[in-house]
Design a protein around this motif. Sequence first.
Motif, PDB file in Angstrom:
ATOM      1  N   LEU A  56       0.725  -1.106  -0.251  1.00  0.00           N
ATOM      2  CA  LEU A  56       0.082   0.057  -0.393  1.00  0.00           C
ATOM      3  C   LEU A  56       1.111   1.183   0.189  1.00  0.00           C
ATOM      4  O   LEU A  56       2.200   1.359   0.220  1.00  0.00           O
ATOM      5  N   ARG A  79      -3.616  -7.529   6.568  1.00  0.00           N
ATOM      6  CA  ARG A  79      -3.158  -6.803   6.751  1.00  0.00           C
ATOM      7  C   ARG A  79      -2.163  -6.212   7.715  1.00  0.00           C
ATOM      8  O   ARG A  79      -1.765  -6.530   8.830  1.00  0.00           O
ATOM      9  N   PHE A  90      -6.540  -3.230  11.111  1.00  0.00           N
ATOM     10  CA  PHE A  90      -7.613  -3.716   9.833  1.00  0.00           C
ATOM     11  C   PHE A  90      -8.250  -4.775  11.047  1.00  0.00           C
ATOM     12  O   PHE A  90      -7.672  -6.021  11.331  1.00  0.00           O
ATOM     13  N   LEU A 109      -6.009  -1.434  -5.546  1.00  0.00           N
ATOM     14  CA  LEU A 109      -6.597  -1.022  -4.251  1.00  0.00           C
ATOM     15  C   LEU A 109      -7.415   0.817  -4.970  1.00  0.00           C
ATOM     16  O   LEU A 109      -7.288   1.192  -6.050  1.00  0.00           O
ATOM     17  N   GLY A 113      -9.042   4.272  -1.823  1.00  0.00           N
ATOM     18  CA  GLY A 113      -8.215   4.019  -0.762  1.00  0.00           C
ATOM     19  C   GLY A 113      -8.951   2.745  -0.121  1.00  0.00           C
ATOM     20  O   GLY A 113      -8.542   2.151   0.846  1.00  0.00           O
ATOM     21  N   LYS A 114      -9.930   2.145  -1.314  1.00  0.00           N
ATOM     22  CA  LYS A 114     -10.621   1.272  -0.068  1.00  0.00           C
ATOM     23  C   LYS A 114      -9.404   0.225  -1.190  1.00  0.00           C
ATOM     24  O   LYS A 114      -9.411  -0.128  -2.231  1.00  0.00           O
ATOM     25  N   TYR A 115     -10.385  -1.890  -0.893  1.00  0.00           N
ATOM     26  CA  TYR A 115      -9.617  -2.499  -1.242  1.00  0.00           C
ATOM     27  C   TYR A 115     -10.405  -3.222  -2.211  1.00  0.00           C
ATOM     28  O   TYR A 115     -11.753  -3.683  -1.536  1.00  0.00           O
ATOM     29  N   ASN A 134     -13.604  -1.686   3.171  1.00  0.00           N
ATOM     30  CA  ASN A 134     -13.294  -0.586   3.612  1.00  0.00           C
ATOM     31  C   ASN A 134     -11.893  -0.876   4.431  1.00  0.00           C
ATOM     32  O   ASN A 134     -11.338  -1.905   4.951  1.00  0.00           O
ATOM     33  N   ASN A 135     -11.615   0.891   4.543  1.00  0.00           N
ATOM     34  CA  ASN A 135      -9.655   0.704   5.133  1.00  0.00           C
ATOM     35  C   ASN A 135      -9.206   0.210   6.319  1.00  0.00           C
ATOM     36  O   ASN A 135      -8.593  -0.824   6.852  1.00  0.00           O
ATOM     37  N   ASP A 136     -10.661  -0.057   7.363  1.00  0.00           N
ATOM     38  CA  ASP A 136     -10.355  -0.091   8.857  1.00  0.00           C
ATOM     39  C   ASP A 136     -10.619  -2.057   8.175  1.00  0.00           C
ATOM     40  O   ASP A 136     -10.966  -2.979   9.500  1.00  0.00           O
ATOM     41  N   ASP A 140     -17.478  -3.152   3.018  1.00  0.00           N
ATOM     42  CA  ASP A 140     -18.119  -2.111   2.470  1.00  0.00           C
ATOM     43  C   ASP A 140     -19.412  -2.460   1.701  1.00  0.00           C
ATOM     44  O   ASP A 140     -19.686  -2.736   0.206  1.00  0.00           O
TER      45      ASP A 140
END
Length: 361
Positions: A56, A79, A90, A109, A113-115, A134-136, A140
């Motif tokens: 990333l 992650r 994460f 990516l 910034g989402k996966y 989502n990034n966390d 989503d």
Amino acid sequence: KILVADAFRTLNDGSEAALVRFNADGSLDASFGTDGTSLTDINVGGGDVWYDLLVLPDGKILATGVTDQSRAKDLVVARFNSDGSIDTAFGIGGIYSTATLSYGRGLALTSDGKYLVAGAGNSSDELIGVLRLNNDGTLDTSYGGGDGLASSSVEGSGATYSNPLTIQSDDKALVTGSAWGGSSDDVAVARFTADGLPDSAFDGDGMAVNDFGGYQLGREVRAQDDGKIIVAGFGINTGTGHEEFITVRYNANGSLDAGYGNGGFAGYEYNGQDSRPYGMAFGDGHVYLAGYTQDDYSAILDIAVPDVAATCQADSFQSVVSLSDLNGNGSSEIAVAVPGSTRVHIRDCLLYTSDAADELT
């Protein structure tokens, strides 16, 4: 530095998902994980494997693969911090897993910034699917109609199979694999909109399935700067019966590019031997495929495609080298990268870089 994703077998015949980082000179990077290795035991006693990874922009590492949960093959994403430690911010303890899809084989990516994570249906494998996280590390649910999943299937055809994905500049996702065509597997490519819906501008329903005679499987997909799409994979040459490298090129609307190869399809058999590719990269008007041949050779196939818009002009194996079977699976495999490429699939921890001398380094 070189980062490798795979698995280490354990004493109880299971496996732990593994990341290994090497310095540029090939020595293990002692600053990463434990003496260069970061192991993740997701399911104790089961089989955990990483199939793809993504470094990333902040230096953290995203990995996806599979965890064996009582014979179910659940997709898993983790992650890691840049030092190889798990990033507990994460998912749950650094990990996201789901039984909705199996065998995470591709990561991308998005511009925000989402996966994106590619996989196949867990229960029946009758879909090609992409999850958005989502990034966390949470799902989503704004993607794919409210459930976080974009999927395509070929009705009545049986199993479909997902492989690595790529993302276009407009955040549309491309995934390749195969779909059962009634008598054999055919090359399949799916494209999803930025919202996670099948893209009707691509072959009418978001998925193109093409039968070129015999068995074929898409292993890699890339979008060219001109909007055309190249798929690399392997198939059975119906004339010789051997497995061969194949490439297929599509127009942006999902139709076959009739000006490429033979009606959009080109097959390359090395010296009458079975051969399969595992990596693809673009560079200097060429497409490079890397894989192995049945006689334990690793091969780089160089396809000259000037300006990536003309007919496939060459079918020469540019570099074929004899290598030992590094992981005991009966074959040697290598990965491919060219100067300026941003990602590479690693097999057996060997990296090919294209230079003026066409040397393996």
